[in-house]
Structure formats: structure tokens, C-alpha cells
Design an enzyme around this catalytic site. Structure first.
Site, PDB file in Angstrom:
ATOM      1  N   GLU A 276     -35.965  -6.658 -15.923  1.00 29.78           N
ATOM      2  CA  GLU A 276     -37.157  -7.218 -14.790  1.00 29.78           C
ATOM      3  C   GLU A 276     -37.194  -6.309 -13.664  1.00 29.78           C
ATOM      4  O   GLU A 276     -37.010  -6.714 -12.600  1.00 29.78           O
ATOM      5  CB  GLU A 276     -36.417  -8.673 -14.170  1.00 29.78           C
ATOM      6  CG  GLU A 276     -35.955  -9.853 -15.449  1.00 29.78           C
ATOM      7  CD  GLU A 276     -35.124 -10.891 -15.235  1.00 29.78           C
ATOM      8  OE1 GLU A 276     -34.578 -10.663 -13.892  1.00 29.78           O
ATOM      9  OE2 GLU A 276     -35.116 -11.692 -15.555  1.00 29.78           O
ATOM     10  N   ARG A 315     -39.307  -5.266   5.714  1.00 29.08           N
ATOM     11  CA  ARG A 315     -38.083  -4.681   5.241  1.00 29.08           C
ATOM     12  C   ARG A 315     -37.316  -3.821   6.189  1.00 29.08           C
ATOM     13  O   ARG A 315     -36.043  -3.876   6.452  1.00 29.08           O
ATOM     14  CB  ARG A 315     -38.480  -3.766   4.053  1.00 29.08           C
ATOM     15  CG  ARG A 315     -39.050  -4.628   2.988  1.00 29.08           C
ATOM     16  CD  ARG A 315     -39.142  -3.954   1.436  1.00 29.08           C
ATOM     17  NE  ARG A 315     -37.947  -3.781   0.881  1.00 29.08           N
ATOM     18  CZ  ARG A 315     -37.143  -2.725   0.962  1.00 29.08           C
ATOM     19  NH1 ARG A 315     -37.675  -1.523   1.399  1.00 29.08           N
ATOM     20  NH2 ARG A 315     -35.995  -2.799   0.243  1.00 29.08           N
ATOM     21  N   TYR A 319     -33.662  -5.417   6.690  1.00 31.50           N
ATOM     22  CA  TYR A 319     -32.469  -4.983   5.824  1.00 31.50           C
ATOM     23  C   TYR A 319     -32.324  -3.531   6.809  1.00 31.50           C
ATOM     24  O   TYR A 319     -31.724  -2.843   5.786  1.00 31.50           O
ATOM     25  CB  TYR A 319     -33.296  -4.497   4.449  1.00 31.50           C
ATOM     26  CG  TYR A 319     -33.685  -5.712   3.600  1.00 31.50           C
ATOM     27  CD1 TYR A 319     -32.886  -6.972   3.263  1.00 31.50           C
ATOM     28  CD2 TYR A 319     -35.036  -5.782   3.303  1.00 31.50           C
ATOM     29  CE1 TYR A 319     -33.474  -7.904   2.463  1.00 31.50           C
ATOM     30  CE2 TYR A 319     -35.509  -6.751   2.532  1.00 31.50           C
ATOM     31  CZ  TYR A 319     -34.832  -7.875   1.989  1.00 31.50           C
ATOM     32  OH  TYR A 319     -35.306  -8.734   1.357  1.00 31.50           O
ATOM     33  N   CYS A 358     -44.105 -10.068  19.141  1.00 31.15           N
ATOM     34  CA  CYS A 358     -43.317 -10.233  20.223  1.00 31.15           C
ATOM     35  C   CYS A 358     -41.759 -10.541  20.200  1.00 31.15           C
ATOM     36  O   CYS A 358     -41.328 -11.511  20.288  1.00 31.15           O
ATOM     37  CB  CYS A 358     -43.845 -11.496  21.281  1.00 31.15           C
ATOM     38  SG  CYS A 358     -45.557 -11.244  21.595  1.00 31.15           S
TER      39      CYS A 358
HETATM   40  N1  LLP Z   1     -34.946 -10.261 -11.230  1.00 27.81           N
HETATM   41  C1  LLP Z   1     -34.169 -11.055 -10.512  1.00 27.81           C
HETATM   42  C2  LLP Z   1     -33.610 -12.314 -10.925  1.00 27.81           C
HETATM   43  C3  LLP Z   1     -34.331 -10.869  -8.989  1.00 27.81           C
HETATM   44  O1  LLP Z   1     -33.878 -11.872  -8.287  1.00 27.81           O
HETATM   45  C4  LLP Z   1     -34.937  -9.540  -8.707  1.00 27.81           C
HETATM   46  C5  LLP Z   1     -35.028  -9.553  -7.100  1.00 27.81           C
HETATM   47  C6  LLP Z   1     -35.660  -8.878  -9.457  1.00 27.81           C
HETATM   48  C7  LLP Z   1     -35.407  -9.151 -10.807  1.00 27.81           C
HETATM   49  C8  LLP Z   1     -36.327  -7.550  -9.092  1.00 27.81           C
HETATM   50  O2  LLP Z   1     -35.676  -6.626  -8.254  1.00 27.81           O
HETATM   51  P1  LLP Z   1     -36.231  -5.316  -7.999  1.00 27.81           P
HETATM   52  O3  LLP Z   1     -36.476  -4.610  -9.498  1.00 27.81           O
HETATM   53  O4  LLP Z   1     -37.621  -5.403  -7.411  1.00 27.81           O
HETATM   54  O5  LLP Z   1     -35.480  -4.676  -6.984  1.00 27.81           O
HETATM   55  N2  LLP Z   1     -36.814  -8.518  -0.533  1.00 27.81           N
HETATM   56  C9  LLP Z   1     -35.895  -7.594  -1.004  1.00 27.81           C
HETATM   57  C10 LLP Z   1     -35.494  -7.558  -2.579  1.00 27.81           C
HETATM   58  C11 LLP Z   1     -35.155  -9.167  -3.000  1.00 27.81           C
HETATM   59  C12 LLP Z   1     -34.836  -8.989  -4.573  1.00 27.81           C
HETATM   60  C13 LLP Z   1     -34.539 -10.095  -4.924  1.00 27.81           C
HETATM   61  N3  LLP Z   1     -34.446 -10.237  -6.593  1.00 27.81           N
HETATM   62  C14 LLP Z   1     -36.352  -6.140  -0.663  1.00 27.81           C
HETATM   63  O6  LLP Z   1     -37.412  -6.105  -0.118  1.00 27.81           O
HETATM   64  O7  LLP Z   1     -35.752  -5.158  -0.763  1.00 27.81           O
END
Ligand code: LLP
Length: 428
Positions: A276, A315, A319, A358
Site C-alpha cells: 500500500e 506537514r 510533523y 494567523c
Molecule cells: N496503508 C495504511 C493502512 C496507512 O495507514 C497508510 C498511511 C498507508 C498505507 C500509506 O502510507 P505511505 O506509503 O503514504 O507512507 N499525513 C502523514 C502520513 C500519515 C499516513 C497514515 N497512513 C504525512 O503527511 O506524512
């Protein structure tokens, strides 16, 4: 890797000068490169080819219909975490059986929609969800395909906000309870318990947590199979890093080198693997284009105030994430070769790049070395194709940015900029 480069000191998205896009659609705008999306998808597909996984793109990273459609045409499935994301995936023409549905808070309505659509797997995150899913499936007279999301208690060494696979996060079911949950699912005729799922967190810059997490999953699979339930599907989640800084992230091949050997034999015996990735496909495929609206000093600091900030890209403030930023049209001597905190070019100044919101927490980069920028200049914020637009907000009544997809020398608006009228259109 991406297709955003300065040609004659003018930033191009593939073959399009991004100043043309700024003139046509204004700023803030997310600009995506189709070739970059394709390349990153193909790299994952090719690197993991020996286990031929179903690649389910994480819709939460970039949910634009045109992006989903482009990936769908390459054979991608979708990882969705809500009824809304499922709706988007289906609307983009993705076959439901190529979708997996995870998420800790699925409502009955969402479960019903997923079962009616015929998703490939529902990744169940609690004992209670399993009961609710069984009752919805019975009511609809269907059999629900189920994977149990395991909390393997593996630390992915990433930001605590995005760590999901350690004990005492809200995700998944504790590994030691999983065999019993599986047995319960197996005895329920409305459920077809076929798999296990894990997602450790993201971004994960090292392959070791995957090896550890998959190891736990395989031990569990062996135990469950030993008790008489075949495991035919193993979903190993996402979290693969993107190139936020030049050279820091492992590439798809490096992840595959560590992961493929763990799974190859089982795949030969009929196991279906699901991965994923979200950001590893979409992050580098996007830039956020902003315009400097003011240059000011406060005390010893110089601020570049742009027309988008945490409302467009959350982000950095959420983070403390690093996003490389650079002028669209710098002097020729200041075209950077590497995307780092301080590229090796002359005459940089140290500034804070902030937005119009703001809040003091509204920043995109702090104490960053940049060529001198003036009011009216364009700035590109890189690696924002994932978790940019999907986390954008209308805070301070800021209309959401436009999204543009570039393909070769062509570009088209794939989401128009919101208007003030859009801002109030739902209200009565
Ligand atoms: N699969 C599941 C079950 C997930 O919860 C996530 C991300 C992914 C796949 C994909 O993760 P990726 O490959 O995109 O890293 N907003 C945060 C990231 C939160 C991710 C939550 N779950 C950011 O901007 O880094």
C-alpha cells in the site's frame, strides 16, 4: 526522482515552464507530473515483480480523481480508509475488488457501501468491528472478505504522529489475540477470513522494520494455518519513504530486496501479497507553487510571507517535516544540484518561509538557506504530491488551492481553485 527541473534557470514540470501555469491558474497551486507518477508506480511494480503484489495506492496521500485514474490505468488498486475514499476510487474507475478498506472507525454505513461495491478485502481493526461487519454482511446476504489488521508491536522509527504499529496505538489487534479472532471469524458463515494486514507507520527510511513486521506476520500466519485456517492474502501496508532530501530514502528496489525473499516461496504456493504505497508514488510527483506576498524582518529574522502556508501544506507545522523549497526563476548561478537544507550555491540568505495564516505555527521552512526572493516572486515547495492537498484546509477562510496535472508539454486543471462562493455554498 522526479520531472521537476530548472532548465535555463526556469523551473519546468516535465516540458512546461511552471510560470505559464502560474499565469494561467494563479497560486497557490499543486502541480503534479504524470511521468513521475508513472515512473514511481512502475518502479514498485518492477522491483516487486517476483512476488507480483497487488499494489493498492494509499488514496489518503493524493485523492484527486485524475491521479487515481492515471494509476488505475497502470493496474493499481486502492487502499481506502473511508466511505469517501472508496467513493473516489470507484468514481475513478478502479474495480472494487482491487480496493482494500482499512481504518479504525468504519461505520455501518461505510461497511455496507464496501460490501455492496464488492471490495477485495476489509481490514478489520477490532473484535467489535468484526461483529458489526458480520451483522452487516448477514443483513445484506453476502460473505465479507476479511483480513485481520495485526498490531505487531514493531517500532518503525518515524514521527510519533505517524507510528501505527506499536502497542498502545489505536491501530490493529494485538498479535497475541489475532489467532483467536481469526478462529471466531472462521466460524462465522458471513465472513471469509482470508488474510492478515499490517501497516507499521510512515515514512520508514529503513528496511529493518519491514523485515521484523513481516516476520511477526508470518509466524502468526503459520500458527493460524496450523490451526486449520488457510491464509491466502498478506497485506504488508505502506510507509515507503519518498525523496524529501536528495539521497536519503531507499528506493523501491532496496525495499524489495529486503522483502521479496521473505515472501517468494509462499507466493509460489498461492499467497497473494498486497502493498500500500502512497507517498513513495505521489510525493515526488508534486510541487506546491506559491507566490511571495511580503518580505519583512522581525528582530534578527527575515520572513518570506507566501500566499499559502499550513492551510495548503500542513506537514512542516504538524510533523516538523522538511520540504525543499526553491525559487522558480533563480539566477543561473543558484540552480541547486541537491535538495538539502543548504544547497551548495553562492549568495544564499537564511529566512523563514511562512504562510498567511494567523498562527505562529504557520510555517513551511524555518532558518532555511535560499536565494534572495522579493515580493511577487514564485517559490516551489517540493515533494508535496502526497499529503499536501489531502491535508489542506480552509482555515482562515482560505479557498483550497488548484491542482494541475502536467503530462509532457500539456497541462490541465484537475481541480479548479475554490472561489469565495464555494466557501459558503454548503451553509444555510
Ligand atoms: N496503508 C495504511 C493502512 C496507512 O495507514 C497508510 C498511511 C498507508 C498505507 C500509506 O502510507 P505511505 O506509503 O503514504 O507512507 N499525513 C502523514 C502520513 C500519515 C499516513 C497514515 N497512513 C504525512 O503527511 O506524512
Amino acid at each position: 526522482m522526479d520531472h521537476f527541473e530548472h532548465r535555463d534557470a526556469r523551473l519546468h514540470a516535465e516540458d512546461v515552464d511552471v510560470r505559464e501555469i502560474a499565469d494561467a491558474v494563479g497560486t497557490p497551486a499543486f502541480i503534479y507530473s504524470a511521468a513521475t507518477l508513472r515512473t514511481h508506480f512502475e518502479r514498485f511494480r518492477d522491483a516487486f515483480a517476483p512476488i507480483d503484489p497487488l499494489i493498492c495506492f494509499a488514496v489518503k496521500s493524493n485523492a484527486n480523481l485524475a491521479v487515481l485514474r492515471l494509476l488505475g490505468e497502470l493496474g493499481s488498486g486502492m487502499d481506502v480508509v473511508s466511505g469517501g475514499e472508496l467513493h473516489r476510487a470507484l468514481e475513478a474507475g478502479i474495480p472494487a475488488e482491487r480496493c482494500v478498506f482499512a481504518g479504525v472507525g468504519k461505520t455501518e454505513l461505510e461497511l455496507e457501501a464496501a460490501l455492496r461495491a464488492g471490495v477485495g478485502s476489509i481490514n478489520v481493526e477490532s473484535e467489535q468491528e468484526l461483529e458489526v461487519l458480520a451483522s452487516v454482511a448477514r443483513r445484506l446476504g453476502v460473505v465479507a472478505p476479511v483480513s485481520i489488521r495485526v498490531n505487531p508491536d514493531v517500532d518503525p522509527h518515524t514521527h510519533h504522529h505517524t507510528t501505527t504499529g506499536t502497542r498502545e496505538t489505536k491501530f490493529g489487534i494485538d498479535a497475541e489475540r489475532v489467532p483467536a479472532v481469526f478462529e471466531t471469524a472462521r466460524r462465522e458463515p458471513a465472513l471469509d477470513a482470508h488474510g492478515l494486514h499490517v501497516h507499521l507507520g510512515s515514512p520508514i527510511y529503513d528496511t529493518a522494520p519491514y523485515v521484523e513486521g513481516i516476520g511477526r506476520l508470518l509466524e502468526l500466519a503459520d500458527r493460524i494455518e496450523g490451526e486449520g485456517s488457510p491464509i491466502t492474502r498478506l497485506d504488508i501496508g505502506g510507509g515507503f519513504a519518498a525523496d524529501y532530501e536528495t539521497g536519503r530514502a531507499p528506493d523501491a528496489a532496496a525495499y524489495a530486496d529486503a522483502i521479496v525473499p521473505l515472501l517468494r516461496d509462499r507466493v509460489a504456493r498461492g499467497l497473494r501479497v498486497v502493498i500500500e504505497p502512497g507517498r513513495a508514488i505521489a510525493a515526488n510527483a508534486g510541487i506546491l507553487l506559491l507566490r511571495v506576498v511580503a518580505r519583512k524582518t522581525s528582530g534578527r529574522k527575515t520572513f518570506l510571507v507566501c500566499d499559502g502556508g499550513m492551510n495548503a501544506l500542513l506537514r512542516p507545522s504538524h510533523y516538523d517535516a522538511f520540504h525543499f523549497a526553491w525559487p522558480v526563476a533563480p539566477p543561473a548561478s543558484q540552480v541547486p544540484l541537491r535538495r538539502t537544507e543548504r544547497p551548495d550555491v553562492p549568495d544564499l540568505e537564511q529566512v523563514d518561509v511562512v504562510g498567511p495564516i494567523c498562527e505562529t505555527g504557520d510555517f513551511l521552512a524555518r532558518d532555511r538557506w535560499l536565494p534572495r526572493l522579493e515580493r511577487g516572486d514564485l517559490l516551489a515547495v517540493y515533494a508535496t504530491g502526497a499529503y499536501g492537498m489531502t491535508m489542506a484546509s480552509r482555515y482562515n477562510a482560505m479557498p483550497l488551492p488548484a491542482e494541475i496535472l502536467v503530462d509532457g508539454d500539456a497541462h490541465r486543471v484537475i481541480r479548479r481553485r475554490e472561489t469565495f462562493e464555494d466557501l459558503i455554498s454548503h451553509e444555510r
